[in-house]
Design an enzyme around this catalytic site. Structure first.
Site, PDB file in Angstrom:
ATOM      1  N   VAL A 217       5.991   7.165  12.434  1.00 52.02           N
ATOM      2  CA  VAL A 217       5.294   7.303  13.443  1.00 52.02           C
ATOM      3  C   VAL A 217       3.847   8.196  13.145  1.00 52.02           C
ATOM      4  CG1 VAL A 217       5.175   8.554  15.570  1.00 52.02           C
ATOM      5  CG2 VAL A 217       7.239   7.327  14.867  1.00 52.02           C
TER       6      VAL A 217
ATOM      7  N   LYS B  81       5.805   3.060  18.040  1.00 53.11           N
ATOM      8  CA  LYS B  81       6.024   4.482  17.922  1.00 53.11           C
ATOM      9  C   LYS B  81       6.375   5.265  19.039  1.00 53.11           C
ATOM     10  CE  LYS B  81       2.211   3.378  14.163  1.00 53.11           C
ATOM     11  NZ  LYS B  81       1.004   3.387  14.264  1.00 53.11           N
TER      12      LYS B  81
ATOM     13  N   GLU C 255      -6.156  -5.672  10.826  1.00 51.72           N
ATOM     14  CA  GLU C 255      -5.411  -6.801  10.403  1.00 51.72           C
ATOM     15  C   GLU C 255      -6.071  -8.262  10.785  1.00 51.72           C
ATOM     16  OE1 GLU C 255      -2.366  -6.730   8.495  1.00 51.72           O
ATOM     17  OE2 GLU C 255      -2.179  -4.262   8.993  1.00 51.72           O
TER      18      GLU C 255
ATOM     19  N   THR D  56       0.884  -1.237   0.068  1.00 51.80           N
ATOM     20  CA  THR D  56       0.053   0.025   0.070  1.00 51.80           C
ATOM     21  C   THR D  56       0.772   1.214  -0.060  1.00 51.80           C
ATOM     22  OG1 THR D  56      -1.470  -1.119   1.354  1.00 51.80           O
ATOM     23  CG2 THR D  56      -2.030   0.959   1.274  1.00 51.80           C
ATOM     24  N   VAL D  57       1.898   1.394   1.094  1.00 45.54           N
ATOM     25  CA  VAL D  57       2.754   2.317   0.977  1.00 45.54           C
ATOM     26  C   VAL D  57       3.547   2.843  -0.418  1.00 45.54           C
ATOM     27  CG1 VAL D  57       4.153   3.747   2.392  1.00 45.54           C
ATOM     28  CG2 VAL D  57       2.584   2.222   3.548  1.00 45.54           C
TER      29      VAL D  57
ATOM     30  N   GLY E 296      -2.701   4.494   5.992  1.00 43.65           N
ATOM     31  CA  GLY E 296      -3.154   4.603   5.045  1.00 43.65           C
ATOM     32  C   GLY E 296      -2.477   5.216   3.616  1.00 43.65           C
TER      33      GLY E 296
ATOM     34  N   ASP F  43       2.270  -2.033  18.367  1.00 44.40           N
ATOM     35  CA  ASP F  43       2.633  -1.066  17.480  1.00 44.40           C
ATOM     36  C   ASP F  43       2.637   0.380  18.095  1.00 44.40           C
ATOM     37  OD1 ASP F  43       2.031  -0.168  14.461  1.00 44.40           O
ATOM     38  OD2 ASP F  43       0.613   0.881  15.568  1.00 44.40           O
TER      39      ASP F  43
HETATM   40  N1  HSE Z   1      -1.615  -0.573  12.068  1.00 47.26           N
HETATM   41  C1  HSE Z   1      -1.401   1.040  12.523  1.00 47.26           C
HETATM   42  C2  HSE Z   1      -2.575   1.261  13.107  1.00 47.26           C
HETATM   43  C3  HSE Z   1      -1.148   1.805  11.391  1.00 47.26           C
HETATM   44  O1  HSE Z   1      -3.718   0.771  13.439  1.00 47.26           O
HETATM   45  O2  HSE Z   1      -2.505   2.690  13.263  1.00 47.26           O
HETATM   46  C4  HSE Z   1       0.445   1.420  10.849  1.00 47.26           C
HETATM   47  O3  HSE Z   1       1.361   1.781  12.036  1.00 47.26           O
END
Ligand code: HSE
Length: 429
Positions: free
Chosen positions: A133, A206, A191, A14-15, A303, A202
């Site tokens: 981040v 960050k 996911e 995606t990115v 996104g 996650d």
């Molecule tokens: N999976 C992360 C979120 C985005 O739900 O914010 C990517 O770091």
């Protein structure tokens, strides 16, 4: 025309696809802003499946490691992900070979950020990670540039859009965590394996990266206290509303006299603070600086568009030769700071118990709190039941976490308490 910045992209998910599209769409604008064209010369991805991007004129490298040493590449964009394996080898090799690196890989930075920053500085190359981040929010740039004159007193934020979406939807619909998670997965917002998101990992990755940049400290992921949102119920969300709070998964960092406190967990956030109203998939980061005061940044944390926007911002910096140490101060000057133990955390607490509705239960619970010198701020009981359990909610004044844990251990053992108490820390902003 100045010579182009020659880019190699590893990872076309995606990115990666978003970066290809953005550079194609804004090519002319960016060559003006960057002072030279930004040209993708090579790409690499796991499969050659059909994508909705135009790769004309770009070399296909089967092995991403080839990008690290290719003589016609100035900057490697690592979008493979993962804290080890190919991503780590690629970044190390690219820096060692004198390439700049732009990455969106928070796990890699959380675990190896300091060592990679040192390598980049030794080679006088950029290691840039705005996209790692809070997606499209330019928070790394804010810390490196706009806020660089401040000592950061505290930093906190909503760093995971999946959790914020789930908590928002639970509140709006009254549905429970499992149901909302399953719906979010079916809709593609969460996911298939949601562990990293819902268990707070996650957000902790960050936060560790942000703490390094904000406090001039070596990145210390192991020092982050992490709890996810699986235990938050719709009942707690309702009580929160009644008490004047909203439940948010926050990442928070500050220096205390015991060291650096880094924590990720569900929090009761007062409704009269702006961050309580960041809803759905949005992220927000609040930085409190000694001169600037409180600043809040909000936007999309994930996104294609937002993340590509962050990657391209880093590429323009590289094109312009604008460089700062990755974590604001040179890697060798990053301090090794002790992690403040969670037992030393001082704050107020929300506690929900499911108890048998019979005389003396509240007295026993408040006795356990009094024994630890924990002062109650409020108490709510809802419903009446001769046979089953009823929820009792207590909020406390500030106390040390160690005392709260001792009190909880006693409370959990009371015969009338039916299940493990639900405890959520209350944050004061
Ligand atoms: N999976 C992360 C979120 C985005 O739900 O914010 C990517 O770091």
């Amino acid at each position: 025309m100045n010579s182009p910045l020659r880019i190699g992209i590893a990872g076309l998910g995606t990115v990666g696809s978003g970066v290809v599209k953005l550079l194609a769409e804004h090519g002319r604008l960016l060559s003006v802003r960057g002072g030279r064209p930004l040209k993708i010369v090579a790409v690499s991805a796991r499969s050659k499946k059909k994508r909705d991007i135009d790769l004309t004129g770009m070399r296909w490298e089967k092995d991403p490691m080839a990008l690290a040493t290719a003589p016609d590449i100035d900057v490697v964009v690592e979008l493979i992900g993962g804290s080890g394996g190919v991503a780590r080898r690629l970044v190390q090799k690219a820096l060692a070979s004198g390439k700049h690196v732009v990455t969106a890989n928070k796990a890699l930075l959380a675990l190896h950020g300091t060592e990679l920053a040192a390598l980049a500085e030794k080679k006088q190359r950029s290691l840039a990670f705005e996209a790692a981040v809070a997606g499209g929010i330019p928070i790394i740039k804010a810390l490196r540039e706009g806020l660089v004159g401040n000592r950061v007193k505290r930093l906190y934020g909503i760093l995971n859009g999946t959790c914020n979406y789930i908590l928002t939807t639970m509140r709006e619909t009254g549905r429970d965590f499992d149901v909302v998670l399953a719906e979010a997965q079916a809709a593609g917002y969460a996911e298939a394996d949601p562990t990293f998101d819902v268990d707070g990992i996650d957000a902790a990755h960050k936060l560790a990266v942000l703490t390094g940049a904000a406090f001039g400290a070596r990145v210390d992921f192991a020092g982050v206290h992490v709890e996810g949102i699986r235990r938050v119920t719709s009942m707690d969300i309702e009580f929160a509303q009644e008490l004047g709070y909203r439940i948010k998964l926050l990442g928070l960092a500050r220096e205390t006299r015991h060291g650096i406190e880094q924590r990720v967990h569900p929090c009761m956030v007062p409704l009269d603070t702006p961050i309580a109203h960041i809803e759905g998939v949005f992220n927000a980061v609040v930085v409190e600086g000694d001169f600037v005061g409180t600043t809040m940044f909000q936007g999309r944390g994930a996104g294609q568009g937002p993340t590509a926007s962050a990657v391209v911002a880093d590429l323009v910096d590289v094109a312009r030769g604008r460089d700062m140490p990755a974590f604001v101060v040179p890697a060798e000057k990053l301090a090794t700071k002790k992690a403040s133990p969670m037992d030393r955390h001082v704050g107020a607490y929300y506690m929900r118990l499911m108890v048998q509705d019979r005389p003396g239960v509240i007295a026993a619970v408040s006795g356990a709190l009094a024994k630890e010198r924990i002062s109650l701020e409020s108490m709510l009981q809802r419903g009446r039941s001769e046979s089953g359990e009823v929820p009792v909610v207590l909020t406390t004044h500030e106390t040390e976490e160690a005392a709260m844990r001792r009190a909880l251990a006693r409370i959990a053992k009371l015969g009338a308490v039916a299940e493990e108490p639900c405890v959520i820390r209350i944050e004061a902003f």
